[in-house]
Design a protein around this motif. Structure first.
Motif, PDB file in Angstrom:
ATOM      1  N   VAL A  94       9.932  30.593   7.086  1.00  0.00           N
ATOM      2  CA  VAL A  94       9.486  29.205   7.187  1.00  0.00           C
ATOM      3  C   VAL A  94       7.969  29.167   7.334  1.00  0.00           C
ATOM      4  O   VAL A  94       7.389  29.979   8.051  1.00  0.00           O
ATOM      5  N   TRP A  95       7.341  28.213   6.653  1.00  0.00           N
ATOM      6  CA  TRP A  95       5.920  27.930   6.824  1.00  0.00           C
ATOM      7  C   TRP A  95       5.824  26.619   7.593  1.00  0.00           C
ATOM      8  O   TRP A  95       6.565  25.668   7.329  1.00  0.00           O
ATOM      9  N   ASN A  96       4.882  26.544   8.538  1.00  0.00           N
ATOM     10  CA  ASN A  96       4.613  25.313   9.279  1.00  0.00           C
ATOM     11  C   ASN A  96       3.133  24.989   9.157  1.00  0.00           C
ATOM     12  O   ASN A  96       2.293  25.880   9.238  1.00  0.00           O
ATOM     13  N   GLY A  97       2.821  23.719   8.968  1.00  0.00           N
ATOM     14  CA  GLY A  97       1.436  23.298   8.839  1.00  0.00           C
ATOM     15  C   GLY A  97       1.375  21.852   8.413  1.00  0.00           C
ATOM     16  O   GLY A  97       2.212  21.041   8.800  1.00  0.00           O
ATOM     17  N   SER A  98       0.406  21.523   7.564  1.00  0.00           N
ATOM     18  CA  SER A  98       0.260  20.167   7.045  1.00  0.00           C
ATOM     19  C   SER A  98      -0.307  20.246   5.639  1.00  0.00           C
ATOM     20  O   SER A  98      -1.381  20.800   5.435  1.00  0.00           O
ATOM     21  N   LEU A  99       0.436  19.703   4.709  1.00  0.00           N
ATOM     22  CA  LEU A  99       0.040  19.752   3.307  1.00  0.00           C
ATOM     23  C   LEU A  99       0.446  18.444   2.643  1.00  0.00           C
ATOM     24  O   LEU A  99       1.634  18.096   2.618  1.00  0.00           O
ATOM     25  N   ALA A 100      -0.525  17.670   2.144  1.00  0.00           N
ATOM     26  CA  ALA A 100      -0.239  16.396   1.492  1.00  0.00           C
ATOM     27  C   ALA A 100       0.329  16.640   0.097  1.00  0.00           C
ATOM     28  O   ALA A 100      -0.178  17.465  -0.657  1.00  0.00           O
ATOM     29  N   ILE A 101       1.395  15.919  -0.233  1.00  0.00           N
ATOM     30  CA  ILE A 101       1.965  16.003  -1.577  1.00  0.00           C
ATOM     31  C   ILE A 101       1.141  15.093  -2.479  1.00  0.00           C
ATOM     32  O   ILE A 101       0.939  13.919  -2.162  1.00  0.00           O
ATOM     33  N   PRO A 102       0.652  15.598  -3.600  1.00  0.00           N
ATOM     34  CA  PRO A 102      -0.250  14.810  -4.452  1.00  0.00           C
ATOM     35  C   PRO A 102       0.444  13.664  -5.184  1.00  0.00           C
ATOM     36  O   PRO A 102       1.602  13.767  -5.578  1.00  0.00           O
ATOM     37  N   MET A 142       0.842  -1.183   0.000  1.00  0.00           N
ATOM     38  CA  MET A 142       0.000   0.000   0.000  1.00  0.00           C
ATOM     39  C   MET A 142       0.883   1.241   0.000  1.00  0.00           C
ATOM     40  O   MET A 142       1.873   1.314   0.718  1.00  0.00           O
ATOM     41  N   ALA A 143       0.526   2.209  -0.773  1.00  0.00           N
ATOM     42  CA  ALA A 143       1.287   3.451  -0.880  1.00  0.00           C
ATOM     43  C   ALA A 143       1.097   4.313   0.364  1.00  0.00           C
ATOM     44  O   ALA A 143       0.058   4.292   1.000  1.00  0.00           O
ATOM     45  N   SER A 144       2.140   5.062   0.688  1.00  0.00           N
ATOM     46  CA  SER A 144       2.113   5.945   1.854  1.00  0.00           C
ATOM     47  C   SER A 144       2.102   7.405   1.417  1.00  0.00           C
ATOM     48  O   SER A 144       2.837   7.787   0.512  1.00  0.00           O
ATOM     49  N   VAL A 145       1.298   8.196   2.066  1.00  0.00           N
ATOM     50  CA  VAL A 145       1.189   9.619   1.753  1.00  0.00           C
ATOM     51  C   VAL A 145       2.313  10.377   2.458  1.00  0.00           C
ATOM     52  O   VAL A 145       2.676  10.057   3.584  1.00  0.00           O
ATOM     53  N   THR A 146       2.846  11.393   1.783  1.00  0.00           N
ATOM     54  CA  THR A 146       3.840  12.279   2.378  1.00  0.00           C
ATOM     55  C   THR A 146       3.172  13.606   2.700  1.00  0.00           C
ATOM     56  O   THR A 146       2.479  14.179   1.860  1.00  0.00           O
ATOM     57  N   TYR A 147       3.386  14.078   3.932  1.00  0.00           N
ATOM     58  CA  TYR A 147       2.858  15.367   4.358  1.00  0.00           C
ATOM     59  C   TYR A 147       4.011  16.331   4.605  1.00  0.00           C
ATOM     60  O   TYR A 147       4.962  15.994   5.327  1.00  0.00           O
ATOM     61  N   LEU A 148       3.914  17.513   3.999  1.00  0.00           N
ATOM     62  CA  LEU A 148       4.868  18.561   4.316  1.00  0.00           C
ATOM     63  C   LEU A 148       4.427  19.197   5.620  1.00  0.00           C
ATOM     64  O   LEU A 148       3.296  19.673   5.732  1.00  0.00           O
ATOM     65  N   ARG A 149       5.299  19.201   6.612  1.00  0.00           N
ATOM     66  CA  ARG A 149       5.008  19.820   7.909  1.00  0.00           C
ATOM     67  C   ARG A 149       5.662  21.192   8.005  1.00  0.00           C
ATOM     68  O   ARG A 149       5.248  22.014   8.810  1.00  0.00           O
ATOM     69  N   SER A 150       6.710  21.406   7.188  1.00  0.00           N
ATOM     70  CA  SER A 150       7.314  22.731   7.121  1.00  0.00           C
ATOM     71  C   SER A 150       7.997  22.909   5.770  1.00  0.00           C
ATOM     72  O   SER A 150       8.407  21.936   5.143  1.00  0.00           O
ATOM     73  N   ILE A 151       8.066  24.165   5.347  1.00  0.00           N
ATOM     74  CA  ILE A 151       8.795  24.538   4.141  1.00  0.00           C
ATOM     75  C   ILE A 151       9.691  25.705   4.528  1.00  0.00           C
ATOM     76  O   ILE A 151       9.200  26.752   4.963  1.00  0.00           O
ATOM     77  N   ALA A 152      11.002  25.506   4.397  1.00  0.00           N
ATOM     78  CA  ALA A 152      11.965  26.566   4.689  1.00  0.00           C
ATOM     79  C   ALA A 152      12.392  27.187   3.361  1.00  0.00           C
ATOM     80  O   ALA A 152      12.890  26.498   2.473  1.00  0.00           O
ATOM     81  N   ASN A 153      12.167  28.472   3.232  1.00  0.00           N
ATOM     82  CA  ASN A 153      12.550  29.199   2.028  1.00  0.00           C
ATOM     83  C   ASN A 153      13.877  29.910   2.309  1.00  0.00           C
ATOM     84  O   ASN A 153      13.897  31.023   2.810  1.00  0.00           O
ATOM     85  N   ASN A 154      14.974  29.254   1.973  1.00  0.00           N
ATOM     86  CA  ASN A 154      16.300  29.814   2.210  1.00  0.00           C
ATOM     87  C   ASN A 154      16.807  30.548   0.963  1.00  0.00           C
ATOM     88  O   ASN A 154      17.957  30.406   0.579  1.00  0.00           O
ATOM     89  N   THR A 155      15.938  31.302   0.335  1.00  0.00           N
ATOM     90  CA  THR A 155      16.306  32.067  -0.855  1.00  0.00           C
ATOM     91  C   THR A 155      16.029  33.550  -0.588  1.00  0.00           C
ATOM     92  O   THR A 155      15.318  33.888   0.349  1.00  0.00           O
ATOM     93  N   PRO A 156      16.548  34.429  -1.450  1.00  0.00           N
ATOM     94  CA  PRO A 156      16.260  35.852  -1.296  1.00  0.00           C
ATOM     95  C   PRO A 156      14.943  36.279  -1.940  1.00  0.00           C
ATOM     96  O   PRO A 156      14.661  37.467  -2.060  1.00  0.00           O
ATOM     97  N   TYR A 157      14.121  35.315  -2.357  1.00  0.00           N
ATOM     98  CA  TYR A 157      12.868  35.597  -3.061  1.00  0.00           C
ATOM     99  C   TYR A 157      11.678  35.032  -2.298  1.00  0.00           C
ATOM    100  O   TYR A 157      11.788  34.031  -1.606  1.00  0.00           O
ATOM    101  N   THR A 158      10.515  35.626  -2.491  1.00  0.00           N
ATOM    102  CA  THR A 158       9.286  35.055  -1.967  1.00  0.00           C
ATOM    103  C   THR A 158       8.965  33.792  -2.749  1.00  0.00           C
ATOM    104  O   THR A 158       9.103  33.750  -3.975  1.00  0.00           O
ATOM    105  N   LEU A 159       8.560  32.754  -2.049  1.00  0.00           N
ATOM    106  CA  LEU A 159       8.165  31.485  -2.649  1.00  0.00           C
ATOM    107  C   LEU A 159       6.642  31.412  -2.565  1.00  0.00           C
ATOM    108  O   LEU A 159       6.072  31.570  -1.486  1.00  0.00           O
TER     109      LEU A 159
END
Length: 128
Positions: A37-45, A1-18
């Protein structure tokens, strides 16, 4: 069975808005400021065929938003590994030969953190 990946945080280490746009729900988007950094829960499709290109998450970065990085969880390649992959292109194409696995801990689902960096004028992704 396939497993879902959830993003719990995204760190934007760039000089630009993501800006992230969820392909499955285009009304769901978020912006992460430079060096923030964004924190939350987002499933990768899941994507398993070209007809599902619309599902990919789109990261928009760079001056004048010229760079798009498409992120998705590959259902088939490699089988039973649940690999997170990306494509840097103007549009998503599941059949592209330029698709790569995200560096780091990108397989087997679960809770993950995505780090986006700018190295030698190239955007790099890393999953921890």
């Amino acid at each position: 069975m396939a497993s879902v990946t959830y993003l719990r945080s995204i760190a934007n280490n760039t000089p630009y808005t993501l800006t992230l746009i969820d392909g499955e729900n285009r009304s769901h988007s978020l912006a992460i400021g430079a060096q923030d950094v964004w924190n939350g829960s987002l499933a990768i499709p899941w994507i398993g065929k070209a007809e599902e290109n619309y599902k990919a998450m789109r990261l928009i970065l760079g001056p004048a938003a010229k760079t798009s990085i498409w992120i998705f969880q590959d259902y088939w390649e490699p089988a039973h590994k649940d690999a997170i992959k990306f494509l840097s292109a103007s549009s998503m194409d599941y059949t592209s030969l330029d698709i790569e696995e995200v560096a780091g801990d990108n397989r087997y689902g679960g809770n993950k953190n995505l780090i986006v960096s700018l190295v030698n004028r190239q955007f790099e992704l890393y999953m921890a």
